[in-house]
Design an enzyme around this catalytic site. Sequence first.
Site, PDB file in Angstrom:
ATOM      1  N   HIS A 172      31.362  43.463  40.875  1.00 47.49           N
ATOM      2  CA  HIS A 172      32.173  42.406  40.201  1.00 47.49           C
ATOM      3  C   HIS A 172      32.461  42.870  38.780  1.00 47.49           C
ATOM      4  O   HIS A 172      33.422  42.158  37.882  1.00 47.49           O
ATOM      5  CB  HIS A 172      31.873  41.080  40.124  1.00 47.49           C
ATOM      6  CG  HIS A 172      31.953  40.597  41.565  1.00 47.49           C
ATOM      7  ND1 HIS A 172      32.995  40.070  42.208  1.00 47.49           N
ATOM      8  CD2 HIS A 172      31.047  40.035  42.508  1.00 47.49           C
ATOM      9  CE1 HIS A 172      32.986  39.836  43.483  1.00 47.49           C
ATOM     10  NE2 HIS A 172      31.629  39.754  43.704  1.00 47.49           N
ATOM     11  N   CYS A 224      28.087  36.231  49.522  1.00 45.91           N
ATOM     12  CA  CYS A 224      28.118  37.389  48.651  1.00 45.91           C
ATOM     13  C   CYS A 224      26.680  38.120  49.035  1.00 45.91           C
ATOM     14  O   CYS A 224      26.444  39.240  49.179  1.00 45.91           O
ATOM     15  CB  CYS A 224      28.130  37.234  47.229  1.00 45.91           C
ATOM     16  SG  CYS A 224      29.778  37.829  46.718  1.00 45.91           S
TER      17      CYS A 224
END
EC number: 2.8.5.2
Lengths: 283, 109
Positions: free
Chosen positions: A203, A244
Site C-alpha cells: 500500500h 489482508c
Amino acid sequence: MLRTTTTALAAGLIAVATGAWADPSENDLVINGDLEITTHAEAPAYIEGLSEIYSGWRFREVDTQATQMDDFDNPAFLAVDAAQEAWDTVDGDAGKSCASCHGDAMESMAGVRATYPKWNADAEEVRTLAMQINACRTDNMEAAEYGYTSNDMTGMEALISVASRGMPVNVAIDGPVQSTWEQGKEMYYTRYGQLELSCANCHEDNYGNYIRADHLSQGQINGFPVYRLKNTKLNQVQDRFKGCIRDTRAETFKPGSPEFVALELYVASRGNGLDVEAPSVRN
Amino acid sequence: MATGVKPRVKVPGSASAGEVITIKTLISHPMESGQRKDSDGNKIPRSIINRFTCDFNGQNVIDVTLEPAISTNPYVEFQATVPETGEFQFKWYDDDGSVYEDNKPITVG
C-alpha cells in the site's frame, strides 16, 4: 521443461515489475451532485513513505466510482436505513434507544467518525468507533454488544459515518495515544506471513500497480465501513485487516484485538486530510 | 424465506406533462439462486424476487421477470413518460408468495 517454466515465471515477474502502473484517476468525487469529497491531499508529515495520499475511490473503475456518487445507487444505504431504525428503537434493560440520549444522529454524530479511533479518558484506553458503540450499548443501554464485525455493527458505523461525510479525517496521534500509534506504525512496517509482506510493501511501495486483476490502493480507511461488490455487504475495517493479513498467509489477529486497534489508529492517521466518505463502494 | 426485505424507490416529485423521467428502484433481497449448498452439502432452496411491476394510475408501465442469476439487492432503473398527475405503484413478487409494495406520487404542473 523445468527451464521453460522458470523462464516463463521470470518473464511474468518482469512484466509485473515494469508494466501495469496506473496513476490514481483524476476524477472528482461529488456525492448526490452537491457534496464534494476530498480524495487527494498532501501526506501528513509523519508519513515518510508517501508524499501524497489518495482515497481508495481514486483507484476503482469508473462504474464502481459512479455507484458511490449517488446515495440511491449506493447499496450501503440499505444498511444505513436499517441502522436508522435501530438507532430509534429502544433496546436493553435501561429502556433507552440511541436516540434517547443522542437525538438526531445526523446532528449529534457530526464529526464523530472523523476523529476515531481516539483516547477515552474515563476508560483510559484507545477506542475505535465500534468499541464506543458497544460501550454505549452495554454501559448506557444495558443491551447486548454487537458482534465486532456484525452487520448490526457495520450498519451503525455507516449511519454515524454519514453524519461526518465531507469532513476531513483528523485523528490525534500524540498525547495518551502516542504509544498505541507507535505500536500500529511498527505493525504497518512489519512483514507478516509466509509471503513476508508488510502493509507498506503493497500500500505504500506499490499502490496503483496491479495485484492480480485489481489495482492496489493506498489502503486508506476513510471510506470504511465499505460496501464490497464481492460479498454484497458492508465490511468492517478490522475484518479487512484480517483479510489482508490472511492473504500474506499468516495467522491473523482478531477483529477487536489490541493489535488491530493500534493498527486502525495508525492507518486512520495516514488518512488525515482526506474526507470521510463512508459508507463507500469498492470491489 | 427472505428477511429484512425493504424496497427503495426514487421518483422525481414533479415533472412537466409528457416528460420522460428516470425511475430508480432497489430492493434488499438475498436472491438465493438455488444452486448453492450449505456447509453440510444440502441444497439451499431458491428464494428470489421473480417479478417486478410498475403501474401508473392503474396502467402498466413495466413488467419484469427476474431470474436466479440476478445478484443480491436487485436494482432496476427505467424511464417512463408522465402524462398527468398521479401515482406510481411498485410491486415486487417473492418466491415465498410475499408481495412488497411501494407508492410514489408525482405532480405534473
